[in-house]
Design a protein around this motif. Structure first.
Motif, PDB file in Angstrom:
ATOM      1  N   PHE A  16     -29.769  24.698  31.745  1.00  0.00           N
ATOM      2  CA  PHE A  16     -28.965  24.222  32.872  1.00  0.00           C
ATOM      3  C   PHE A  16     -29.710  23.091  33.583  1.00  0.00           C
ATOM      4  CE2 PHE A  16     -28.312  28.685  32.132  1.00  0.00           C
ATOM      5  CZ  PHE A  16     -26.948  28.920  32.295  1.00  0.00           C
ATOM      6  N   ALA A  17     -29.024  21.981  33.823  1.00  0.00           N
ATOM      7  CA  ALA A  17     -29.629  20.890  34.593  1.00  0.00           C
ATOM      8  C   ALA A  17     -28.547  20.208  35.418  1.00  0.00           C
ATOM      9  CB  ALA A  17     -30.312  19.879  33.677  1.00  0.00           C
ATOM     10  N   GLY A  18     -28.854  20.022  36.719  1.00  0.00           N
ATOM     11  CA  GLY A  18     -27.918  19.316  37.580  1.00  0.00           C
ATOM     12  C   GLY A  18     -27.821  19.930  38.964  1.00  0.00           C
ATOM     13  N   ALA A  19     -27.031  19.303  39.819  1.00  0.00           N
ATOM     14  CA  ALA A  19     -26.764  19.759  41.180  1.00  0.00           C
ATOM     15  C   ALA A  19     -28.004  19.664  42.076  1.00  0.00           C
ATOM     16  CB  ALA A  19     -26.203  21.183  41.177  1.00  0.00           C
ATOM     17  N   LYS A  20     -27.870  20.167  43.312  1.00  0.00           N
ATOM     18  CA  LYS A  20     -28.942  20.110  44.299  1.00  0.00           C
ATOM     19  C   LYS A  20     -29.871  21.322  44.153  1.00  0.00           C
ATOM     20  CE  LYS A  20     -26.053  17.716  47.717  1.00  0.00           C
ATOM     21  NZ  LYS A  20     -25.433  17.794  49.072  1.00  0.00           N
ATOM     22  N   PRO A  21     -31.102  21.206  44.669  1.00  0.00           N
ATOM     23  CA  PRO A  21     -32.048  22.331  44.562  1.00  0.00           C
ATOM     24  C   PRO A  21     -31.507  23.636  45.139  1.00  0.00           C
ATOM     25  CG  PRO A  21     -33.214  20.349  45.220  1.00  0.00           C
ATOM     26  CD  PRO A  21     -31.750  19.999  45.238  1.00  0.00           C
ATOM     27  N   ASP A  22     -30.841  23.589  46.292  1.00  0.00           N
ATOM     28  CA  ASP A  22     -30.298  24.807  46.891  1.00  0.00           C
ATOM     29  C   ASP A  22     -29.228  25.437  46.000  1.00  0.00           C
ATOM     30  OD1 ASP A  22     -31.967  24.462  49.018  1.00  0.00           O
ATOM     31  OD2 ASP A  22     -30.432  23.751  50.409  1.00  0.00           O
ATOM     32  N   VAL A  23     -28.438  24.582  45.371  1.00  0.00           N
ATOM     33  CA  VAL A  23     -27.396  25.073  44.464  1.00  0.00           C
ATOM     34  C   VAL A  23     -28.033  25.784  43.272  1.00  0.00           C
ATOM     35  CG1 VAL A  23     -25.556  24.373  42.865  1.00  0.00           C
ATOM     36  CG2 VAL A  23     -25.693  23.349  45.149  1.00  0.00           C
TER      37      VAL A  23
END
Length: 243
Positions: A113-120
């Motif tokens: 999995f790679a992507g979105a914001k750190p909190d997400v």
């Protein structure tokens, strides 16, 4: 029985060829290809992405290199009806994502999995552990990495069954086109799907989805999306002119 060489019917709109089938059958084809470690690139295309592709030949070429392009948006379905080649069913990236996680968890598949914001990503880890415990996480990171090559190297080393990228278009598709040769698994770009699965963004209730009004629900929740929504009529106008 699903065979890897099954030829899906497609419908071409503005030089993008969309699969024209139902979700259940398409999912069976994907699962068969994953089981056989067949290199597979899925692009999930909505009117906004299709409009961008029409304006950018290089990106359109990337979409043409995908094994499957799914009609991810009611605007694509409307466009197919306009040209007299109606597509059976809208097939969204998020629905593919959830179905593959459920199947993967039941069959001990691995995923990157790679992507979105750190909190997400932090929230996504919790959801994956609780709802899809059978999934082997080969790697998981937010989308703010500095080196594409570093991520590609991790994928090459881990050889996951599935690679889920939520980097947004056109970045995610360009990444897949460049690096898919490093791993004979499934590669798919998922846009904002990590945000939805993690609970950071609420998907429209089923009533809105069933009545093809998911776009309106999201607009009400996020008025800032209006410029993106307005691409839909521009796209349909292009399709009408192309007839």
């Amino acid at each position: 029985m699903v065979l890897l060489n099954d030829k899906l019917k497609t419908t071409s709109i503005l030089n993008v060829s969309y699969i024209n089938t139902n979700f259940t059958y398409f999912l069976q084809i994907i699962q068969a290809r994953i089981n056989q470690r067949e290199n597979t690139f899925i692009a999930t295309v909505n009117p906004e992405i299709a409009y961008y592709a029409h304006q950018n030949p290089k990106y359109q070429s990337i979409l043409s290199s995908a094994d499957f392009v799914t009609p991810d948006g009611i605007g694509i379905i409307k466009a197919s009806e306009m040209i007299g080649q109606p597509i059976q069913e809208r097939i969204t990236g998020f629905d593919i994502f959830k179905a593959l996680l459920e199947w993967g968890s039941q069959n001990n598949k691995s995923a990157y999995f790679a992507g979105a914001k750190p909190d997400v990503i932090n929230d996504l880890k919790v959801v994956l552990k609780s709802q899809y415990p059978g999934i082997k996480i080969s790697g998981i990171r937010d989308g703010y990495f500095k080196s594409d090559q570093e991520v590609a190297s991790e994928i090459k080393d881990q050889q996951p069954d599935m690679v889920f990228l939520a980097l947004g278009s056109p970045k995610q598709e360009a990444f897949i086109a460049k690096y898919r040769h490093l791993n004979n698994g499934l590669w798919i770009g998922l846009g904002g799907s990590f945000d939805v699965l993690s609970g950071n963004v609420k998907r429209a209730p089923q009533f809105w989805i069933n009545h093809h009004l998911e776009w309106l629900y999201r607009l009400i929740k996020e008025p800032s999306r209006l410029p993106r929504i307005m691409i839909i009529p521009k796209y349909l106008k292009l399709v009408r002119k192309s007839k």
